[in-house]
Scaffold this motif. Structure first.
Motif, mmCIF file in Angstrom:
data_model
loop_
_atom_site.group_PDB
_atom_site.id
_atom_site.type_symbol
_atom_site.label_atom_id
_atom_site.label_comp_id
_atom_site.label_asym_id
_atom_site.label_seq_id
_atom_site.Cartn_x
_atom_site.Cartn_y
_atom_site.Cartn_z
ATOM 1 N N LEU A 191 15.006 -4.204 -23.282
ATOM 2 C CA LEU A 191 15.498 -4.392 -21.918
ATOM 3 C C LEU A 191 16.587 -3.380 -21.564
ATOM 4 O O LEU A 191 16.692 -2.949 -20.413
ATOM 5 C CB LEU A 191 16.029 -5.817 -21.755
ATOM 6 N N LEU A 192 17.381 -2.990 -22.548
ATOM 7 C CA LEU A 192 18.408 -1.979 -22.292
ATOM 8 C C LEU A 192 17.795 -0.632 -21.936
ATOM 9 O O LEU A 192 18.474 0.227 -21.352
ATOM 10 C CB LEU A 192 19.320 -1.828 -23.513
ATOM 11 N N GLY A 193 16.532 -0.456 -22.282
ATOM 12 C CA GLY A 193 15.870 0.792 -21.930
ATOM 13 C C GLY A 193 15.686 0.957 -20.432
ATOM 14 O O GLY A 193 15.566 2.086 -19.940
ATOM 15 N N VAL A 194 15.662 -0.154 -19.674
ATOM 16 C CA VAL A 194 15.464 -0.064 -18.222
ATOM 17 C C VAL A 194 16.661 0.598 -17.544
ATOM 18 O O VAL A 194 16.514 1.630 -16.882
ATOM 19 C CB VAL A 194 15.168 -1.457 -17.625
ATOM 20 N N PRO A 195 17.891 0.055 -17.695
ATOM 21 C CA PRO A 195 19.023 0.785 -17.112
ATOM 22 C C PRO A 195 19.276 2.117 -17.801
ATOM 23 O O PRO A 195 19.746 3.071 -17.181
ATOM 24 C CB PRO A 195 20.210 -0.179 -17.305
ATOM 25 N N GLY A 196 18.946 2.173 -19.102
ATOM 26 C CA GLY A 196 19.133 3.433 -19.820
ATOM 27 C C GLY A 196 18.293 4.558 -19.248
ATOM 28 O O GLY A 196 18.733 5.714 -19.198
ATOM 29 N N ALA A 197 17.081 4.221 -18.775
ATOM 30 C CA ALA A 197 16.219 5.246 -18.174
ATOM 31 C C ALA A 197 16.862 5.845 -16.927
ATOM 32 O O ALA A 197 16.732 7.045 -16.659
ATOM 33 C CB ALA A 197 14.859 4.639 -17.838
ATOM 34 N N LEU A 198 17.585 5.013 -16.177
ATOM 35 C CA LEU A 198 18.267 5.508 -14.978
ATOM 36 C C LEU A 198 19.461 6.386 -15.345
ATOM 37 O O LEU A 198 19.734 7.401 -14.695
ATOM 38 C CB LEU A 198 18.729 4.328 -14.119
ATOM 39 N N LEU A 199 20.170 5.993 -16.407
ATOM 40 C CA LEU A 199 21.367 6.723 -16.796
ATOM 41 C C LEU A 199 21.053 8.111 -17.340
ATOM 42 O O LEU A 199 21.816 9.058 -17.117
ATOM 43 C CB LEU A 199 22.153 5.916 -17.839
ATOM 44 N N VAL A 200 19.944 8.245 -18.072
ATOM 45 C CA VAL A 200 19.650 9.537 -18.702
ATOM 46 C C VAL A 200 18.840 10.458 -17.796
ATOM 47 O O VAL A 200 18.667 11.634 -18.119
ATOM 48 C CB VAL A 200 18.896 9.345 -20.042
ATOM 49 N N ARG A 201 18.361 9.938 -16.672
ATOM 50 C CA ARG A 201 17.516 10.752 -15.799
ATOM 51 C C ARG A 201 18.213 12.033 -15.322
ATOM 52 O O ARG A 201 17.585 13.094 -15.266
ATOM 53 C CB ARG A 201 17.044 9.925 -14.606
ATOM 54 N N PRO A 202 19.522 12.003 -14.981
ATOM 55 C CA PRO A 202 20.160 13.245 -14.523
ATOM 56 C C PRO A 202 20.443 14.252 -15.642
ATOM 57 O O PRO A 202 20.816 15.398 -15.352
ATOM 58 C CB PRO A 202 21.483 12.756 -13.899
ATOM 59 N N LEU A 203 20.314 13.847 -16.896
ATOM 60 C CA LEU A 203 20.640 14.733 -18.007
ATOM 61 C C LEU A 203 19.593 15.831 -18.163
ATOM 62 O O LEU A 203 18.470 15.716 -17.676
ATOM 63 C CB LEU A 203 20.736 13.928 -19.309
ATOM 64 N N GLY A 204 19.965 16.885 -18.871
ATOM 65 C CA GLY A 204 19.022 17.942 -19.187
ATOM 66 C C GLY A 204 17.995 17.471 -20.189
ATOM 67 O O GLY A 204 18.181 16.435 -20.850
ATOM 68 N N PRO A 205 16.897 18.224 -20.353
ATOM 69 C CA PRO A 205 15.829 17.775 -21.246
ATOM 70 C C PRO A 205 16.296 17.538 -22.677
ATOM 71 O O PRO A 205 15.885 16.548 -23.297
ATOM 72 C CB PRO A 205 14.823 18.941 -21.178
ATOM 73 N N ARG A 206 17.141 18.396 -23.220
ATOM 74 C CA ARG A 206 17.563 18.238 -24.614
ATOM 75 C C ARG A 206 18.327 16.927 -24.811
ATOM 76 O O ARG A 206 18.044 16.161 -25.735
ATOM 77 C CB ARG A 206 18.420 19.430 -25.033
#
Length: 323
Positions: free
Chosen positions: A41-56
């Motif tokens: 379940l933490l992967g759901v908000p986590g997906a939003l948090l990491v979206r602005p990061l670079g690919p690496r």
């Protein structure tokens, strides 16, 4: 009515998915189940948090989350080989369990090919869409060229795209035929294919079939079997990449990738004293070929089933399955 996309597999929960001889105690199993759901379940908000990061940085976060998820369910992860920093590969593993998806992500984060029904799954659908999952409608054959074009476009854009060419889950004692459709995308994009061998092992190096998600197996029953299993290690073996342009058509490319995955030598069991591993391990027996396509659900077999393994792997008999 049977869908044109339905694969075939002989595996059933009763015939193939063994229950552990020394299961994990119920309180610990419940704790692992809760931990796994929490990390998931933490992967759901986590997906939003990491979206602005670079690919690496984004890929590093996904690898960490996927490994933590597997460990929360009581499954250790073991890699052999590591991808060089080259992008735009079609990743083609064999398919055993729902655990395969996070397992692949521990090494090769990227876009997945999933059935269209996943969009509607609570939480999981959002997470899949946020991760850039490509969806395939297995009931519409005419939609296939469009899906292949989407995969090719993602490969040209530099993304890893993971497909399960068997399309259905097998228990690990045998493997289905790699269907060629997705390999056309690699040919169209001029991308290499990354064959991947997945195995689930017991501490002594023997095959663990408790993680297998096959037949009429409900997801709840599969989850409980996984958390009750003791000492399961998920092995992911990255095999030499295969340039698509070596082959003139998708059928030849699919056969080459299937043979690479089927013929991969299993990893030796890790020594508890951390001694150097054995240098060679007997290769697995020839595997039966069976039609299969993309699916994230267990399969419904007909009357014949895959025989239980004793001292040597048994031959598989084929049967019709569902998504």
């Amino acid at each position: 009515m049977t869908s044109v996309w339905l694969p075939g597999a002989p595996c059933t929960p009763a015939g193939c998915a063994d229950r552990p001889d020394r299961p994990v105690a119920v309180p610990l199993a419940v704790l692992q189940l809760v931990a796994g759901f929490t990390v998931g379940l933490l992967g759901v908000p986590g997906a939003l948090l990491v979206r602005p990061l670079g690919p690496r940085a984004r890929h590093a976060a996904v690898r960490c989350w996927a490994r933590t998820l597997l460990r929360a369910f009581g499954v250790r992860v073991r890699h052999h080989g590591w991808p060089r920093p080259v992008v735009g590969h079609l990743v083609a593993p064999n398919h055993v369990s729902w655990l395969d998806v996070p397992l692949v992500a521990t090494a090769l984060p990227g876009r997945m090919l999933a059935k269209s029904e996943v969009r509607g799954y609570p939480g999981l659908g959002f997470l899949a869409a946020g991760a850039g999952t490509l969806f395939i409608d297995r009931d519409r054959l005419r939609a296939l060229p469009g899906t292949v074009a989407e995969i090719a476009g993602a490969l040209r854009a530099g993304a890893h795209v993971t497909v399960f060419p068997e399309g259905s889950t097998w228990c690990g004692r045998a493997q289905g035929r790699f269907r060629p459709a997705a390999f056309q995308a690699a040919l169209d994009a001029g991308a290499a294919v990354q064959p991947v061998r997945i195995d689930y092992r017991l501490p002594d190096g023997g095959l663990a079939t408790a993680p297998a998600f096959v037949g009429d197996d409900p997801l709840g029953a599969s989850l409980w079997r996984v958390v009750r299993a003791r000492g399961v290690t998920a092995e992911l073996r990255l095999l030499p990449r295969i340039p698509a342009d070596r082959y003139g058509d998708r059928g030849a490319l699919a056969r080459a990738v299937q043979e690479a995955v089927a013929g991969a030598v299993p990893l030796p069991p890790p020594d508890v004293r951390h001694a150097p591993p054995a240098r060679s391990v007997p290769a697995p027996p020839p595997l039966p070929r069976q039609a299969a396509v993309a699916s994230e659900s267990a399969n419904r077999p007909a009357a014949s089933v895959h025989h239980r393994e004793s001292s040597s792997p048994a031959a598989a008999s084929s049967a019709a399955t569902r998504s």
